[in-house]
Design an enzyme around this catalytic site. Structure first.
Site, PDB file in Angstrom:
ATOM      1  N   GLY A  59       0.858  -1.165   0.000  1.00  0.00           N
ATOM      2  CA  GLY A  59       0.000   0.000   0.000  1.00  0.00           C
ATOM      3  C   GLY A  59       0.897   1.217   0.000  1.00  0.00           C
ATOM      4  O   GLY A  59       1.921   1.229   0.701  1.00  0.00           O
ATOM      5  N   ASN A 111       4.127   1.122   2.263  1.00  0.00           N
ATOM      6  CA  ASN A 111       5.390   0.823   1.576  1.00  0.00           C
ATOM      7  C   ASN A 111       6.496   1.773   2.030  1.00  0.00           C
ATOM      8  O   ASN A 111       7.665   1.385   2.120  1.00  0.00           O
ATOM      9  CB  ASN A 111       5.225   0.959   0.057  1.00  0.00           C
ATOM     10  N   TYR A 116      -2.745  11.646  -7.705  1.00  0.00           N
ATOM     11  CA  TYR A 116      -4.152  11.736  -8.105  1.00  0.00           C
ATOM     12  C   TYR A 116      -4.557  10.524  -8.931  1.00  0.00           C
ATOM     13  O   TYR A 116      -4.021  10.280 -10.002  1.00  0.00           O
ATOM     14  CB  TYR A 116      -4.376  13.017  -8.914  1.00  0.00           C
ATOM     15  N   THR A 121       9.770  12.628  -9.525  1.00  0.00           N
ATOM     16  CA  THR A 121      10.675  11.937 -10.443  1.00  0.00           C
ATOM     17  C   THR A 121      10.235  12.224 -11.864  1.00  0.00           C
ATOM     18  O   THR A 121       9.046  12.391 -12.141  1.00  0.00           O
ATOM     19  CB  THR A 121      10.686  10.411 -10.215  1.00  0.00           C
ATOM     20  N   GLU A 150      11.305   8.418 -17.980  1.00  0.00           N
ATOM     21  CA  GLU A 150      11.283   8.206 -19.426  1.00  0.00           C
ATOM     22  C   GLU A 150      11.185   6.696 -19.656  1.00  0.00           C
ATOM     23  O   GLU A 150      12.160   5.971 -19.483  1.00  0.00           O
ATOM     24  CB  GLU A 150      12.548   8.768 -20.069  1.00  0.00           C
ATOM     25  N   ASP A 186       6.979   5.273  -4.003  1.00  0.00           N
ATOM     26  CA  ASP A 186       7.036   5.154  -2.544  1.00  0.00           C
ATOM     27  C   ASP A 186       8.489   5.071  -2.078  1.00  0.00           C
ATOM     28  O   ASP A 186       8.849   5.621  -1.032  1.00  0.00           O
ATOM     29  CB  ASP A 186       6.272   3.904  -2.091  1.00  0.00           C
TER      30      ASP A 186
END
Length: 337
Positions: free
Chosen positions: A34, A38, A168, A236, A239, A277
């Protein structure tokens, strides 16, 4: 050493072995995770005391999930066992051109049906120095949103640092309240947030200024103007080359100063779930242990996230020494004896 406290739902994760598709699977591997928990588990691996508050069903599945995190060193004494259902999610791990897929089965879970009065936040946050939550938690139900609100208010009253990964998830907000109505009040109580330009626009209507090449900085300036309590905004930049190849770097806006790491090339990606996380847990650890040096905390956070992509499961099972090894440029994966 004072602890870091997290709050949120823990689910059972079920995955076909190897890179099998769900339609091919005859058996499923079990993990637990979760977003908030985490972070607590990753911090415990790094050597930082951590505790988690949440709600589990009062049955063997709830106890199995709780004990998983307890075995990883997370203090679970403030978790509640009521209700009947543990949330599930099914993960199909992709490879090369085929992306990974997740199917959620978490409706009507014990956590979604929690009563905010079950959590005594003054007691839970006693001896804590940091509270962390994610935008997933208030999205689950009105009662979970209220419990999150109560936790933040208690932390502010007690002088405890608050962080959030706003994260979100449009499809989770199904109980009648809009994220755009709930999240601003919660984020206003935060000192550190993980937030991308997309999340800032979706949740707060904040868009980078036209013509600005430094879109992240423009977003952060507006975010801090709207929410003066926020001191650091981190994210972060990912790519994605394929399901098996990621390139990530860390970004930090620290009260007017901008920091960015060099990118890490990660190939093959073993498991990208929990990468975000791991990033915020690395930043929390770095901020607490490196004399609040923003650039060093960001570098540690980004290296921790990169390492997570090499580990199966939701949780970053690495030590601080292993992360520092990567920070120092040891990225060849050579055998350690």
């Amino acid at each position: 050493m004072k602890k870091v406290v997290t709050f949120g739902e823990i689910m059972m994760r079920l995955s076909p072995p190897l890179n099998l598709r769900l339609t091919q699977a005859n058996n499923l591997d079990v993990n637990y995770g979760g977003g908030d928990a985490n972070v607590a588990a990753a911090l415990a691996q790094l050597g930082q005391p951590a505790a988690h508050a949440g709600c589990f069903p009062d049955n063997d599945l709830g106890r199995a999930a709780s004990q998983h995190f307890q075995r990883l060193g997370v203090d679970m004494q403030h978790c509640v066992f009521r209700g009947e259902r543990l949330g599930l999610y099914f993960l199909e791990v992709g490879a090369s051109l085929r992306g990974s897929k997740i199917v959620y089965d978490r409706a009507d879970s014990a956590f979604a049906n929690l009563d905010p009065t079950w959590f005594n936040w003054d007691e839970i946050l006693k001896d804590a120095q940091w509270l962390h939550w994610t935008g997933i938690t208030p999205a689950i139900s009105a009662s979970a949103a209220q419990a999150t609100r109560d936790a933040i208010q208690a932390a502010r009253r007690l002088g405890i640092t608050v962080s959030a990964d706003v994260n979100y998830r449009r499809n989770l907000w199904q109980y009648g309240q809009k994220a755009q109505d709930v999240m601003p009040e919660l984020v206003a109580g935060c000192d550190v947030v993980v937030c991308t330009e997309g999340d800032a626009e979706d949740l707060f209507g904040i868009r980078p200024e036209e013509g600005r090449e430094d879109r992240f900085v423009s977003m952060c300036e507006q975010l801090q103007q709207r929410f003066p309590q926020i001191k650091q905004v981190i994210a972060t930049r990912r790519e994605t080359q394929s399901a098996s190849h990621e390139r990530i770097r860390g970004l930090l806006y620290d009260q007017g100063a901008y920091h960015e790491t060099t990118p890490y090339d990660i190939v093959p990606v073993v498991d990208r779930i929990g990468g975000g996380d791991s990033f915020i847990s690395g930043f929390i650890y770095g901020w607490l242990h490196f004399a609040q040096d923003p650039a060093r905390a960001l570098g540690f956070a980004t290296a921790a996230s990169a390492l997570k992509h090499t580990i199966v499961g939701d949780i970053n099972l690495v030590t601080a020494a292993e992360v520092e090894h990567i920070v120092q440029g040891n990225v060849t994966g050579r055998l350690l004896r």
